[in-house]
Scaffold this motif. Structure first.
Motif, mmCIF file in Angstrom:
data_model
loop_
_atom_site.group_PDB
_atom_site.id
_atom_site.type_symbol
_atom_site.label_atom_id
_atom_site.label_comp_id
_atom_site.label_asym_id
_atom_site.label_seq_id
_atom_site.Cartn_x
_atom_site.Cartn_y
_atom_site.Cartn_z
ATOM 1 N N PRO A 274 1.973 4.195 3.654
ATOM 2 C CA PRO A 274 2.558 5.189 2.337
ATOM 3 C C PRO A 274 2.150 4.442 1.179
ATOM 4 O O PRO A 274 2.064 2.552 1.384
ATOM 5 C CB PRO A 274 3.507 5.855 1.704
ATOM 6 N N ASP A 275 0.916 4.538 0.231
ATOM 7 C CA ASP A 275 1.005 3.703 -1.142
ATOM 8 C C ASP A 275 0.014 2.705 -0.684
ATOM 9 O O ASP A 275 0.131 1.946 -1.138
ATOM 10 C CB ASP A 275 2.094 3.375 -1.990
ATOM 11 N N GLY A 276 -0.811 3.143 0.043
ATOM 12 C CA GLY A 276 -1.734 1.813 0.449
ATOM 13 C C GLY A 276 -1.344 0.438 1.511
ATOM 14 O O GLY A 276 -2.037 -0.869 1.271
ATOM 15 N N LYS A 277 -0.329 0.590 2.130
ATOM 16 C CA LYS A 277 0.297 -0.616 2.076
ATOM 17 C C LYS A 277 0.099 -0.850 4.060
ATOM 18 O O LYS A 277 0.054 0.155 4.758
ATOM 19 C CB LYS A 277 2.006 -0.575 2.348
ATOM 20 N N LEU A 278 0.442 -2.022 4.184
ATOM 21 C CA LEU A 278 -0.164 -2.491 5.358
ATOM 22 C C LEU A 278 0.959 -3.189 5.957
ATOM 23 O O LEU A 278 1.893 -4.035 5.314
ATOM 24 C CB LEU A 278 -1.422 -3.865 6.590
ATOM 25 N N SER A 279 1.788 -3.102 6.734
ATOM 26 C CA SER A 279 2.813 -3.874 7.497
ATOM 27 C C SER A 279 3.538 -3.764 9.139
ATOM 28 O O SER A 279 2.751 -3.186 9.567
ATOM 29 C CB SER A 279 4.610 -2.669 6.508
ATOM 30 N N PHE A 280 3.842 -4.294 9.327
ATOM 31 C CA PHE A 280 4.470 -4.961 10.712
ATOM 32 C C PHE A 280 5.160 -3.930 11.519
ATOM 33 O O PHE A 280 5.405 -3.737 12.869
ATOM 34 C CB PHE A 280 4.249 -6.527 11.731
ATOM 35 N N THR A 281 5.762 -3.608 10.640
ATOM 36 C CA THR A 281 7.332 -2.171 11.401
ATOM 37 C C THR A 281 6.144 -1.522 10.808
ATOM 38 O O THR A 281 5.251 -0.381 10.559
ATOM 39 C CB THR A 281 7.641 -1.933 9.431
ATOM 40 N N LYS A 282 6.935 -0.432 11.844
ATOM 41 C CA LYS A 282 6.008 0.997 12.611
ATOM 42 C C LYS A 282 6.889 1.643 11.893
ATOM 43 O O LYS A 282 7.856 1.719 11.183
ATOM 44 C CB LYS A 282 6.711 1.302 13.926
ATOM 45 N N PRO A 283 6.004 2.630 10.999
ATOM 46 C CA PRO A 283 6.320 4.110 10.383
ATOM 47 C C PRO A 283 7.335 4.535 10.636
ATOM 48 O O PRO A 283 7.975 5.430 11.836
ATOM 49 C CB PRO A 283 5.104 4.909 9.602
ATOM 50 N N ALA A 284 8.168 5.604 9.772
ATOM 51 C CA ALA A 284 9.361 5.903 10.132
ATOM 52 C C ALA A 284 9.074 7.506 9.637
ATOM 53 O O ALA A 284 10.350 8.391 9.624
ATOM 54 C CB ALA A 284 10.622 5.383 10.006
ATOM 55 N N GLY A 285 7.813 8.352 9.275
ATOM 56 C CA GLY A 285 8.287 8.809 8.199
ATOM 57 C C GLY A 285 7.538 10.428 8.994
ATOM 58 O O GLY A 285 7.540 9.950 9.929
ATOM 59 N N GLY A 286 7.584 11.411 8.716
ATOM 60 C CA GLY A 286 7.652 13.081 9.532
ATOM 61 C C GLY A 286 6.611 12.134 9.714
ATOM 62 O O GLY A 286 5.217 12.200 9.857
ATOM 63 N N GLU A 287 6.310 13.852 10.697
ATOM 64 C CA GLU A 287 4.765 14.054 11.632
ATOM 65 C C GLU A 287 3.546 14.165 10.567
ATOM 66 O O GLU A 287 2.236 13.950 10.747
ATOM 67 C CB GLU A 287 4.442 15.125 12.605
ATOM 68 N N GLN A 288 3.708 14.678 9.475
ATOM 69 C CA GLN A 288 2.378 14.774 7.722
ATOM 70 C C GLN A 288 2.230 13.783 7.361
ATOM 71 O O GLN A 288 1.888 14.561 5.932
ATOM 72 C CB GLN A 288 3.269 16.214 7.211
#
Length: 612
Positions: A395-409
């Protein structure tokens, strides 16, 4: 006087004792003599050929042979051309030839001529024309040592590779520089099924409207406006080409990856290195970056004799063959990379294979690492020590080597409008081959010119606390949906310079593309059989962004941009599925909303080949 004489004698004795060559004059370049002849092929067609010889050579000389569709009669002496000077000073017999149907050669020109049917007696192709010319040269040009090398950039590299299809026994080595390998999957005319409109349109007209190169008469300076007003691709033959341009008709008749494209590709013609081959690529080659990478990969699979080698450097298309290579656009490399290539890589390559000079020890892969601005050597390409590592969208235009944890939507969305496409380089986009064109350097353009457009999504890391090095293949893995039934996905991997960059103030905040490419959504399952996208359905798209060797330096950021138009280098996708986009109507082009998902279930990311 006595003191001066004594000093002179002492210096002379020092020279004799140490072998110093203080007073030696540089060896004068050989004096070449020129002749222009017509050489008869097996079917009676005569090909115009310019030959440069060294009449008083102290040794038999090998041939260096170039075949081209671009005209050879105006070629100066090889030691006066930047692309051949280092080799010319070594001493070769140079041969330059107009291929069939071009400039002063007889016969009919066919773009990327197909390999002949060998069951038909007397059948010809570029391979037989190469063979017949070499046979004539060996018999008619005195003072040769019986060995031939071929070289050339772009189309000329492709003709060199065709010489290796059924090579003459005298052909020993090739330096192919940016050969096309597959005109549908990654070179001049298509990338992953997406049509390269402005290049395909202008190049086809240039090569096929006459025997000599002719520019299309655009009525606008800014071809972005001209192509937009053209409308659907079906208008090209209706309004301009009138079915008279063979290549354009082939584009229209073969919109998918059928046998026409497969038989034209190197994979169909050549599957192992019959002669020694040096493949050369430029990281920012705006025409044929895919080609030499693919050609090396193809031949490496069966290189049992260790005759297949790879070189890449910080160049645009053919940049290694001209200039000093210290810069490209606004990007500095701190050393003369092009001069180094010509003197330290290409010239020794031919000296060894054609003259037996040197030790013949060449690194399997030698590449210029951008960012660190250093030459690197590897035992394989891509190097085995690279580790595929995912860099995820958040979110918020960020890149990270950590896999996202957000919901499907969890997603980011934008509206792609074919009536207002994203330009691929800053406007005005003057014709590709015009004197003021920025075509040659558009891949190093500052991407801030599209940053913050509502139809360009952007993600970036924080400022890096340590250097990150990538060496090898880069992929984008997008989970995406559309409200339409087709879509293009353009992904750009970008090195963002610090906002304050004292060593080069004008580069502050610069957004430099490192890898990029386009993928046409209809081909997600097969390039042979396109299928419509189901509106609203999330699909997984894997996009090959090809190879890179780059250091993202401390304090820089890594950025990813995603968009769906790149105009007019890529034709506009109607975003409404039609069987053949070349036959689409203007009414088929419609707006669509595209979503890029960034959730635990749909983790869109860039796969980077990290090297510690």
């Amino acid at each position: 006087m006595k003191l001066r004489l004594t000093s002179y004698v002492m210096l002379l004795l020092l020279i004799l004792a140490t072998g110093t060559t203080v007073f030696a004059k540089p060896t004068a370049p050989p004096a070449y003599e020129r002749m222009e002849v017509l050489i008869t092929m097996r079917d009676g067609v005569k090909l115009n050929t310019v030959i440069f010889t060294i009449p008083n050579s102290s040794e038999p000389l090998p041939f260096l042979f170039l075949r081209t569709p671009y005209g050879v009669s105006g070629y100066p002496s090889p030691n006066e051309m930047m692309s051949t000077k280092e080799m010319a000073n070594e001493g070769y017999i140079f041969v330059f030839q107009d291929i069939r149907g071009r400039y002063k050669s007889e016969g009919k020109f066919e773009m990327m001529r197909f390999t002949r049917d060998k069951s038909k007696p007397g059948a010809i192709d570029e391979s037989t024309d190469t063979y017949d010319t070499i046979e004539w040269l060996l018999k008619n040009i005195k003072g040769n040592n019986g060995k031939v090398g071929m070289f050339g950039v772009s189309y000329n590299a492709w003709t060199a590779m065709q010489g290796a299809v059924d090579p003459h026994p005298a052909l020993k080595a090739i330096s192919e520089e940016a050969t096309p390998a597959d005109m549908y999957l990654g070179d001049d005319f298509h990338h992953n099924g997406a049509f390269r409109l402005s290049y395909g349109f202008e190049y086809a007209f240039r090569e096929e409207i006459s025997k000599t190169d002719s520019a299309f008469p655009f009525t606008k300076l800014d071809t972005y406006e001209w192509y937009l007003q053209l409308g659907a691709l079906s208008n090209v033959n209706k309004k301009h080409f009138y079915n008279k341009i063979p290549s354009w008709n082939n584009f229209v008749n073969h919109p998918d990856y059928d046998d026409f494209w497969k038989k034209q590709a190197l994979a169909y013609r050549l599957d192992y290195p019959r002669v020694a081959v040096l493949h050369t690529a430029g990281w920012w080659d705006q025409e044929d970056f895919y080609g030499p990478l693919k050609a090396y990969e193809l031949l490496e699979k069966r290189d049992s004799s260790h005759r297949n080698y790879f070189v890449a450097g910080p160049w645009n298309h053919g940049g290694w063959a001209r200039g000093d290579g210290k810069t490209l656009g606004k990007i500095r490399f701190d050393q003369p990379t092009s001069e180094q290539y010509r003197a330290e890589i290409q010239a020794p390559w031919f000296a060894w294979h054609l003259k037996g000079k040197g030790d013949g020890k060449f690194p399997e892969a030698r590449t210029f690492q951008t960012g660190s601005n250093t030459w690197q050597s590897y035992n394989s390409w891509p190097p085995q020590q690279a580790k595929a590592t995912n860099l995820y969208m958040h979110p918020d235009g960020k890149l990270s080597f950590t896999k996202p944890a957000g919901g499907e939507q969890a997603f980011d969305a934008y509206v792609s409008d074919p009536a207002n496409p994203v330009p691929y380089r800053p406007r005005p986009i003057v014709p590709t081959y015009s004197a003021t064109s920025t075509w040659r350097t558009w891949l190093v353009d500052d991407q801030r010119f599209v940053h913050h457009r509502p139809d360009v999504l952007t993600w970036e890391t924080e400022a890096l606390e340590e250097e990150i090095t990538i060496t090898g293949e880069v992929f984008a893995k997008l989970f995406a949906s559309t409200t339409g039934s087709d879509a293009d996905w353009i992904v750009k991997l970008i090195d963002v310079y610090p906002d304050h960059f004292p060593e080069e103030p004008l580069m502050s905040g610069y957004q430099l593309m490192i890898s990029n490419d386009v993928f046409r959504g209809r081909y997600r399952q097969s390039f042979e059989k396109p299928t419509a996208l189901q509106p609203g359905k999330v699909n997984n798209f894997t996009i090959d962004l090809h190879a890179a060797n780059h250091v993202f330096k401390k304090g820089h950021k890594i950025m990813v941009q995603v968009q769906s138009t790149w105009f007019p280098i890529i034709d506009r996708n109607p975003q409404t599925f039609v069987p053949n986009i070349f036959e689409a109507k203007d009414s088929d082009y419609k707006k669509a909303t595209h979503k890029i998902f960034r959730s635990a279930s749909f983790p869109s990311h860039i796969q980077l080949p990290l090297v510690k």
